[in-house]
Write an enzyme that holds these catalytic residues in place. Structure first.
Site, PDB file in Angstrom:
ATOM      1  N   VAL A 152       0.860  -1.182   0.000  1.00 48.04           N
ATOM      2  CA  VAL A 152       0.000   0.000   0.000  1.00 48.04           C
ATOM      3  C   VAL A 152       0.899   1.236   0.000  1.00 48.04           C
ATOM      4  O   VAL A 152       1.715   1.426   0.907  1.00 48.04           O
ATOM      5  CB  VAL A 152      -0.926   0.013   1.235  1.00 48.04           C
ATOM      6  CG1 VAL A 152      -1.777   1.279   1.235  1.00 48.04           C
ATOM      7  CG2 VAL A 152      -1.808  -1.229   1.247  1.00 48.04           C
ATOM      8  N   ASP A 153       0.745   2.060  -1.027  1.00 45.01           N
ATOM      9  CA  ASP A 153       1.556   3.266  -1.171  1.00 45.01           C
ATOM     10  C   ASP A 153       0.745   4.478  -0.736  1.00 45.01           C
ATOM     11  O   ASP A 153      -0.378   4.696  -1.217  1.00 45.01           O
ATOM     12  CB  ASP A 153       2.015   3.440  -2.619  1.00 45.01           C
ATOM     13  CG  ASP A 153       2.854   2.270  -3.112  1.00 45.01           C
ATOM     14  OD1 ASP A 153       3.418   1.560  -2.253  1.00 45.01           O
ATOM     15  OD2 ASP A 153       2.930   2.062  -4.326  1.00 45.01           O
ATOM     16  N   VAL A 154       1.308   5.259   0.182  1.00 48.36           N
ATOM     17  CA  VAL A 154       0.639   6.459   0.686  1.00 48.36           C
ATOM     18  C   VAL A 154       1.636   7.615   0.611  1.00 48.36           C
ATOM     19  O   VAL A 154       2.817   7.445   0.935  1.00 48.36           O
ATOM     20  CB  VAL A 154       0.173   6.250   2.147  1.00 48.36           C
ATOM     21  CG1 VAL A 154      -0.487   7.516   2.684  1.00 48.36           C
ATOM     22  CG2 VAL A 154      -0.792   5.074   2.241  1.00 48.36           C
ATOM     23  N   ASN A 161       4.153   1.692   2.322  1.00 46.85           N
ATOM     24  CA  ASN A 161       5.207   2.538   1.761  1.00 46.85           C
ATOM     25  C   ASN A 161       4.856   4.011   1.932  1.00 46.85           C
ATOM     26  O   ASN A 161       3.833   4.473   1.424  1.00 46.85           O
ATOM     27  CB  ASN A 161       5.373   2.271   0.259  1.00 46.85           C
ATOM     28  CG  ASN A 161       5.762   0.844  -0.037  1.00 46.85           C
ATOM     29  OD1 ASN A 161       6.880   0.447   0.225  1.00 46.85           O
ATOM     30  ND2 ASN A 161       4.821   0.067  -0.582  1.00 46.85           N
ATOM     31  N   TYR A 181      -2.000   6.120  -3.000  1.00 51.46           N
ATOM     32  CA  TYR A 181      -1.301   6.410  -4.252  1.00 51.46           C
ATOM     33  C   TYR A 181      -1.167   5.147  -5.098  1.00 51.46           C
ATOM     34  O   TYR A 181      -0.839   4.064  -4.596  1.00 51.46           O
ATOM     35  CB  TYR A 181       0.086   6.966  -3.924  1.00 51.46           C
ATOM     36  CG  TYR A 181       0.902   7.404  -5.107  1.00 51.46           C
ATOM     37  CD1 TYR A 181       0.538   8.492  -5.885  1.00 51.46           C
ATOM     38  CD2 TYR A 181       2.080   6.726  -5.441  1.00 51.46           C
ATOM     39  CE1 TYR A 181       1.301   8.908  -6.958  1.00 51.46           C
ATOM     40  CE2 TYR A 181       2.853   7.128  -6.518  1.00 51.46           C
ATOM     41  CZ  TYR A 181       2.462   8.220  -7.279  1.00 51.46           C
ATOM     42  OH  TYR A 181       3.227   8.618  -8.339  1.00 51.46           O
TER      43      TYR A 181
END
Length: 255
Positions: free
Chosen positions: A129-131, A172, A142
């Site tokens: 999981v991209d933030v 992330n 994101y």
């Protein structure tokens, strides 16, 4: 065994080992097989390999290369990049991969997590999981393949993929990636409050103290890239990993 996992993350781009900064401008840092062999010597107990070009190019994982990685690894290997179907995952597990990590496929269809977990067990399924923080400091989910923010709130997405059967979350902090500026502790704390599954925090790690702080704010494990491949202010490439007793001492006295 350590109370918390400390995990090197290797990024692949067209078969080479690279390092990014805020998910952009990948710089070549060496041969991935050589890096794996060094981590073997340093007795790393887990490794994450992410192919950052596979999904962007719409291709499957490079199975030949992954088979070579798996045969070299003395430690459990997590692989991500281009994994979109049950068949992709099954082939990776047959090659010796212990966990698959999915990102864009989960964003496109969260039911894929459930399908993977039902077939292979949730312990074999990690979701990346991209933030990232926007100009105003607001955290946004994101999509690193489309290179754009998503409309869904990132905490709602965490809850949804946990319910779908994810075994762990690789969180992330995009705005911290490759900066060696310390982790986003508020992000980690907020995420951990929503999760009952393991949270692996990554982004910004620059020291053992950073690792400890991430754990103190709710991370079950910590992953890092630049911290393990760069040395000194000029970022000379030097693959490293703390000694076991250093990590043991770091987490000593925790409840």
């Amino acid at each position: 065994m350590l109370k918390h996992r400390v995990i090197p993350t290797l990024l692949l781009d067209e078969g080479g080992l690279v390092k990014t900064k805020k998910f952009a401008n990948p710089s070549y840092v060496g041969d991935p097989i050589n890096a794996i062999r060094i981590f073997n010597d340093k007795e790393v107990d887990e490794l994450v390999v992410l192919d950052i070009s596979a999904s962007k190019e719409g291709r499957e994982p490079d199975y030949r290369l992954i088979e070579e990685f798996a045969s070299e690894c003395f430690m459990p290997l997590t692989y991500g990049g281009g994994v979109k179907t049950i068949e992709h995952a099954a082939r990776l597990f047959d090659l010796g991969v212990e966990k698959v990590c999915i990102h864009s496929a989960a964003l496109a269809d969260v039911s894929l997590i459930s399908a993977f977990s039902s077939r292979f067990g949730s312990q074999s399924v990690a979701v990346s999981v991209d933030v990232r923080r926007n100009f105003f400091g607001t955290l946004r989910l994101y999509d690193s393949v489309k290179r754009q923010n998503c409309s869904e709130h990132w905490l709602d997405y965490l809850s949804r993929i946990q319910s779908a059967g994810a075994g762990e979350i690789l969180l992330n902090a995009v705005h911290k990636d490759g900066t060696l500026s310390g982790p986003d502790l508020d992000l980690i704390k907020s995420a951990s409050s929503k999760l009952s599954i393991p949270l692996v925090a990554t982004g910004g790690i620059s020291s053992l103290a950073d690792i400890k702080h991430a754990v103190e704010h709710g991370a079950d494990a910590v992953a890092a890239g630049a911290f393990f491949v760069y040395h000194g202010k000029h970022r000379a490439v030097l693959i490293s990993y703390p000694k076991y007793d250093e990590l043991e001492s770091l987490f000593k006295g925790e409840n």
